[in-house]
Design a protein around this motif. Structure first.
Motif, short mmCIF file in Angstrom:
data_model
loop_
_atom_site.label_atom_id
_atom_site.label_comp_id
_atom_site.label_asym_id
_atom_site.label_seq_id
_atom_site.Cartn_x
_atom_site.Cartn_y
_atom_site.Cartn_z
N PRO A 620 -13.16 -38.33 57.55
CA PRO A 620 -14.53 -38.01 57.13
C PRO A 620 -14.60 -37.26 55.81
O PRO A 620 -15.67 -36.77 55.45
CB PRO A 620 -15.00 -37.11 58.27
N ASP A 621 -13.49 -37.17 55.11
CA ASP A 621 -13.46 -36.43 53.84
C ASP A 621 -13.92 -37.29 52.67
O ASP A 621 -14.00 -38.51 52.75
CB ASP A 621 -12.02 -35.97 53.54
N HIS A 622 -14.19 -36.62 51.59
CA HIS A 622 -14.18 -37.25 50.27
C HIS A 622 -13.46 -36.29 49.34
O HIS A 622 -13.52 -35.07 49.51
CB HIS A 622 -15.60 -37.56 49.77
N PHE A 623 -12.75 -36.84 48.38
CA PHE A 623 -12.01 -36.04 47.42
C PHE A 623 -12.57 -36.29 46.04
O PHE A 623 -12.85 -37.43 45.65
CB PHE A 623 -10.52 -36.38 47.47
N ILE A 624 -12.74 -35.23 45.28
CA ILE A 624 -13.35 -35.32 43.96
C ILE A 624 -12.25 -35.42 42.91
O ILE A 624 -11.34 -34.59 42.87
CB ILE A 624 -14.24 -34.10 43.68
N LYS A 625 -12.35 -36.44 42.09
CA LYS A 625 -11.41 -36.61 40.98
C LYS A 625 -12.16 -36.42 39.66
O LYS A 625 -13.25 -36.94 39.49
CB LYS A 625 -10.75 -37.98 41.04
N LYS A 626 -11.53 -35.68 38.75
CA LYS A 626 -12.14 -35.37 37.47
C LYS A 626 -11.17 -35.67 36.35
O LYS A 626 -9.96 -35.49 36.49
CB LYS A 626 -12.56 -33.90 37.40
N SER A 627 -11.70 -36.09 35.23
CA SER A 627 -10.89 -36.31 34.04
C SER A 627 -11.81 -36.46 32.84
O SER A 627 -13.03 -36.34 32.96
CB SER A 627 -9.99 -37.55 34.20
N ARG A 628 -11.22 -36.74 31.70
CA ARG A 628 -12.02 -36.91 30.48
C ARG A 628 -11.59 -38.18 29.77
O ARG A 628 -10.45 -38.64 29.91
CB ARG A 628 -11.84 -35.71 29.54
N ILE A 629 -12.51 -38.74 29.03
CA ILE A 629 -12.22 -39.93 28.22
C ILE A 629 -12.95 -39.81 26.89
O ILE A 629 -13.92 -39.05 26.76
CB ILE A 629 -12.63 -41.24 28.94
N ARG A 630 -12.48 -40.56 25.92
CA ARG A 630 -13.15 -40.66 24.62
C ARG A 630 -13.52 -42.12 24.42
O ARG A 630 -12.64 -43.00 24.40
CB ARG A 630 -12.26 -40.15 23.50
N VAL A 631 -14.82 -42.39 24.31
CA VAL A 631 -15.33 -43.76 24.26
C VAL A 631 -15.79 -44.08 22.84
O VAL A 631 -16.63 -43.35 22.29
CB VAL A 631 -16.49 -43.95 25.25
N PRO A 632 -15.29 -45.15 22.23
CA PRO A 632 -15.77 -45.54 20.89
C PRO A 632 -17.11 -46.26 20.98
O PRO A 632 -17.40 -46.96 21.95
CB PRO A 632 -14.68 -46.49 20.39
N VAL A 633 -17.93 -46.08 19.97
CA VAL A 633 -19.21 -46.77 19.86
C VAL A 633 -19.14 -47.71 18.68
O VAL A 633 -18.77 -47.30 17.57
CB VAL A 633 -20.38 -45.78 19.70
N GLU A 634 -19.49 -48.96 18.91
CA GLU A 634 -19.35 -49.97 17.86
C GLU A 634 -20.66 -50.73 17.67
O GLU A 634 -21.49 -50.82 18.57
CB GLU A 634 -18.24 -50.97 18.23
N GLY A 635 -20.82 -51.28 16.47
CA GLY A 635 -21.93 -52.19 16.19
C GLY A 635 -23.26 -51.49 15.98
O GLY A 635 -23.33 -50.32 15.60
#
Length: 743
Positions: A620-635
């Protein structure tokens, strides 16, 4: 036959021995009273100490809210697994005599005409009837204090509950901190849908932690409780933000865990009550409410939260938001704040109002009434209000906003911030000093001097602090800012800072920008649906709305996005979505994922830094995962404006909410009669705050519609943004308008 004309009706008087077979029994009284709030009779069970009728004592009171499938007299469903355990009545009876207090069990029964044995109490999650059990609590307290020998002060009044009753306990303690001094929850869910029947909201205790200032809280839960993951999530918030919060886990599952410890907590709270707060905060789901003798009314008629912050003699901050904590303030609604009678009677006060969105300033003179109250009219924007006696000094520094100097994490414990300070007074604040303290242990972390804070102006300064430690599990750190001047005057304010995520995402992810995607929903369902708005090529372009889907354990997961980027709109209520996990864990909670819109102003080749979070189910659990990303913007931006929703009230007033990366240049509306094809009315719409429109450039166009006859009409909407991106929206549903001609 029960005489329903009596105010108090004794249905039964039972007795259970408090400690031993020879002990005198406590009195258990089943009764009812007529409720003006509900317009009907309401049942309750009250537990009175064994010597209640022999000694003229007055007693503290604890209100106990039962759980699902239960009522004031017990359970509607037999529990085959717990027949050997003490009953709820036995447990309560023992603590009533041990601690010499009264326990009241209100009836949470919310009768459904179609189901005479309806098991869900309190009309929460979902809201199905007119009954508002939260609004009933003050009436019940007044009735009990009038008819029983209680100690009627808040410092001798507590509230607790089991499961759904535990949710009610924390909700009511936060809504009425002026009525209770302590609240406890046995295995209560932290989230349910609550509020007015026509516009309920998703309400999470962690979002309203500010409400509990001056109230002691305790959470008891079992280590095998199916809600335990939500308890851990709540603890992470409460333990770093609340001074008087305690939590304990126990062997077992979803039960009255640690019953004796809970009532020992109430006994300690009654023996050592907290002092009354000098300043307070409050968040309420109702448009009208009273708290700490303040009376607040609003014309809000959609889901949302009315917020008061840092309320004290010198003023407060107010706003109305669609969601917490960072929903965009809804300035199109009005709010009226009536203060407590704390000011001199029939006296003119200077009231300075700052709209913190654009720092618009106005100064008013408001006279207090015969009771010493001030009535202050505001809009739903983020307003900072200062109140000054004509003869008093008019300087008042507050924290406007705080940002870290860099998003990069420093390994050393020294950290720099940019702090914006607003002097919301009308006079200069000279030779000021600001000290920063940790919230939990009040240790001084840093200090900075400011030569001059001009009245009504912002100043930005750089502050360096020495952090005591780094807790990598916390998402937010809370600090206290203390201002002082050469005359020794002191002011306090608090602020919070989100801790940047250190870990870079190592798993695959995709950008959902308008295509069709397969992903996990509701904890255990795999669905295929369109996510985002754009060309669907998986490359983030200006003007697109997008979701981040992370591939983990073979499935794509929805994510919550956080960012400091000026090019993302994370405040819109349409960027925040709810993925309800009730089908998976049967708790009432939901995961909040994000679909923000990218500004058209971002340049090709720039990057946006995102902190992301997602849940991994493991029942009955849920586990929280966290991280970071860098997303490029194009066009470039080639995405047409999107209509989020269209609402119509009874006065033929149409409100159209629009999202786009750029501003809307052209908006045309055709209103066509469904039966009379010749009846067509055309409107030029503007989001300029002129005419029918309420607030300029808020993404909500308001237009009053005039049609020749009463009936159903079809709408067609043409939208074009400043970049020339256009589209036609034709809702499938019809809209019922009142006509000009009565026939």
């Amino acid at each position: 036959m029960i005489n329903y004309l009596r105010n108090i009706l004794i249905v039964s008087v039972l007795g259970i021995a408090a400690c031993t077979a020879n002990a005198k029994p406590v009195y258990i009284v089943d009764s009812m009273h007529f409720s003006d709030v509900f317009g009907e009779y309401r049942h309750y069970r009250i537990f009175l100490p064994s010597e209640y009728y022999e000694r003229p004592n007055n007693y503290p009171v604890v209100y106990f809210y039962h759980g699902w499938s239960q009522r004031y007299f017990g359970s509607l469903i037999r529990d085959e697994n717990n027949t050997k355990n003490p009953s709820e009545e036995e447990l309560i009876s023992e603590v009533v005599d041990r601690y010499q207090l009264i326990v009241v069990k209100p009836d949470g029964y919310n009768a459904d005409p179609e189901d005479p044995y309806y098991l869900r109490p309190y009309n929460v999650g979902p809201v199905e009837t007119h009954r508002q059990f939260a609004l009933y609590f003050p009436e019940l307290v007044g009735f009990v204090d009038k008819n029983y020998r209680t100690k009627p002060e808040r410092k001798y009044r507590g509230i607790t509950g089991y499961s759904m009753g535990g949710f009610m306990s924390f909700w009511l303690a936060g809504k009425y901190p002026h009525l209770v001094s302590a609240a406890g929850s046995f295995c209560g869910s932290p989230e349910f849908v609550i509020g007015p029947k026509n516009f309920p909201v998703e309400y999470y205790h962690g979002d309203v932690h500010q409400n509990y200032k001056g109230v002691r809280l305790r959470l008891n839960y079992g280590i095998e409780d199916f809600i335990r993951a939500y308890h851990r999530d709540l603890n992470e918030i409460f333990e770093n933000r609340l001074e008087y919060y305690e939590v304990s886990d126990y062997p077992g599952g979803h039960a009255l865990s640690g019953f004796d410890d809970m009532f020992d907590f109430f006994n300690r709270s009654f023996e050592s009550p907290l002092p009354l707060v000098r300043s307070w905060n409050h968040i309420d789901v109702y448009p009208h409410f009273e708290v700490w003798d303040y009376r607040v009314t609003s014309d809000r008629n959609i889901p949302g939260f009315t917020i008061l912050e840092n309320v004290c003699h010198n003023g407060f901050r107010s706003s109305i938001r669609p969601f917490l904590p960072n929903g965009k303030p809804m300035e199109r609604f009005m709010v009226r704040v009536g203060t407590s009678p704390r000011y001199e009677r029939n006296t003119d006060y200077v009231v300075a109002i700052y709209d913190l969105k654009d720092l618009n300033y106005k100064e008013l003179t408001i006279k207090s009434d015969d009771d010493g109250r001030l009535e202050i009219n505001l809009n739903g924007s983020l307003n900072e209000v200062a109140i000054f006696h004509p003869d008093s000094a008019r300087a008042l520094p507050i924290i406007h906003s705080v940002e870290r100097k860099s998003n990069s994490q420093q390994e050393e414990r020294r950290e720099r911030f940019f702090v914006k300070i607003l002097n919301k007074g009308t006079e200069d604040f000279k030779d000021a000093k600001m000290e920063i303290f940790s919230f939990r242990d009040k240790v001084k972390l840093g200090e900075v001097s400011v030569s001059k804070l001009r009245g009504g102006k912002l100043v930005e300064i750089e502050v360096e602090i020495q952090r005591l430690e780094t807790n990598h599990t916390l998402e937010v750190e809370k600090y206290i800012a203390v201002f002082s001047n050469e005359k020794g005057k002191r002011w306090e304010d608090t602020f919070e800072l989100r801790i940047p995520e250190r870990k870079t995402l190592e798993k695959n992810y995709i950008i959902a920008d308008g295509g069709e995607y397969t992903y996990l929903s509701r904890g255990s369902d795999t669905i295929t649906a369109v996510l985002g708005t754009g060309n669907g090529d998986g490359v983030l372009n200006p003007g697109e709305s997008f979701a981040i889907l992370v591939e983990d354990n073979g499935l794509h997961r929805l994510t919550q996005i956080k960012s400091n980027s000026e090019f993302l709109n994370l405040e819109s209520k349409y960027s925040r979505k709810s993925d309800n996990w009730v089908p998976f864990d049967h708790v009432g909670g939901s995961f909040k994922y994000t679909i923000p819109t990218v500004s058209s102003n971002i340049l090709d080749g720039e990057f946006i830094d995102l902190a992301i979070e997602y849940w991994m189910p493991n029942y009955p659990d849920h586990f929280i995962k966290k991280s970071r990303i860098r997303v490029p913007v194009e066009g470039e931006d080639f995405t047409a404006p999107v209509v989020n929703d269209i609402t119509l009230n009874g006065d033929n007033v149409l409100q159209i909410s629009i999202s786009d990366g750029a501003s809307i240049e052209v908006a045309k509306l055709l209103v066509k009669g469904e039966e009379d094809t010749g009846s067509i009315t055309e409107y030029e719409l503007n989001d300029d705050g002129v005419g029918d429109d309420i607030v300029p450039n808020d993404g909500v166009i308001t237009q009053k519609i005039s049609v020749p006859y009463f009936g159903e009409y079809n709408l067609s909407l043409y939208l074009e943004d400043e970049l020339g991106n256009s589209g036609v929206v034709t809702p499938q549903e019809t809209y019922l308008f009142y006509g000009n001609n009565l026939k």
